[in-house]
Design an enzyme around this catalytic site. Sequence first.
Site, short mmCIF file in Angstrom:
data_model
loop_
_atom_site.label_atom_id
_atom_site.label_comp_id
_atom_site.label_asym_id
_atom_site.label_seq_id
_atom_site.Cartn_x
_atom_site.Cartn_y
_atom_site.Cartn_z
N GLY A 43 -4.92 11.20 95.04
CA GLY A 43 -4.96 12.52 95.65
C GLY A 43 -3.85 13.37 95.07
CD GLN A 48 1.42 16.01 95.60
OE1 GLN A 48 0.23 15.95 95.87
NE2 GLN A 48 2.16 14.94 95.30
CB CYS A 91 4.17 10.59 97.77
SG CYS A 91 4.03 12.38 97.55
CG LEU A 92 0.72 11.12 92.53
CD1 LEU A 92 -0.41 11.98 91.99
CD2 LEU A 92 0.94 9.88 91.68
CG HIS A 133 -0.51 11.49 101.41
ND1 HIS A 133 0.49 10.54 101.45
CD2 HIS A 133 -0.23 12.27 100.32
CE1 HIS A 133 1.33 10.74 100.44
NE2 HIS A 133 0.90 11.79 99.73
CD GLU A 134 -2.95 14.24 98.46
OE1 GLU A 134 -2.24 15.20 98.12
OE2 GLU A 134 -2.70 13.08 98.12
CG HIS A 137 1.58 16.86 99.70
ND1 HIS A 137 2.92 16.79 99.38
CD2 HIS A 137 1.06 15.64 99.41
CE1 HIS A 137 3.20 15.59 98.90
NE2 HIS A 137 2.08 14.87 98.92
#
Length: 150
Positions: A43, A48, A91-92, A133-134, A137
Amino acid sequence: MKRSILQHPDARLREVCQPVNGALLDGLIEDMFETMYSAPGRGLAAPQIGVMLRVFVTDTTWKDGDMSPEAFVNPEIENQSSEVQINEEACLSIVDQSRRVARPAWVDLAWTGLNGTRMQQRFDGFAAACVCHELDHLDGRLILDHPVPS
């Protein structure tokens, strides 16, 4: 085009994103998928990569060999389970640091599809955790902000 992923503690990761109101998404979704797959993640939210719009992409099954790319514009949780699941999330934007996070076992999500149609779907299990999660963000929230479940 692959884009750079912002890393914590970049302040932009803490901003609440603006709704997409006629904003041009030309190339953004394709760039997000290319960036997500090359990271490699499941994701990626627009903030991000420094785009402060309420957009995210997911593909929760591609690492298992089944491509299921989805793009979400202006997503909102309409309903969620009271039952909780606890998963180890990465997380990226937070390299080499995962965290146990409690999320609803399922969520009913509404969003605008790329063709402008309002969509609704129930996500459960890992897919529910991923969209939550997304969505975090988009509200300037990171996995570090969740209390560690016991």
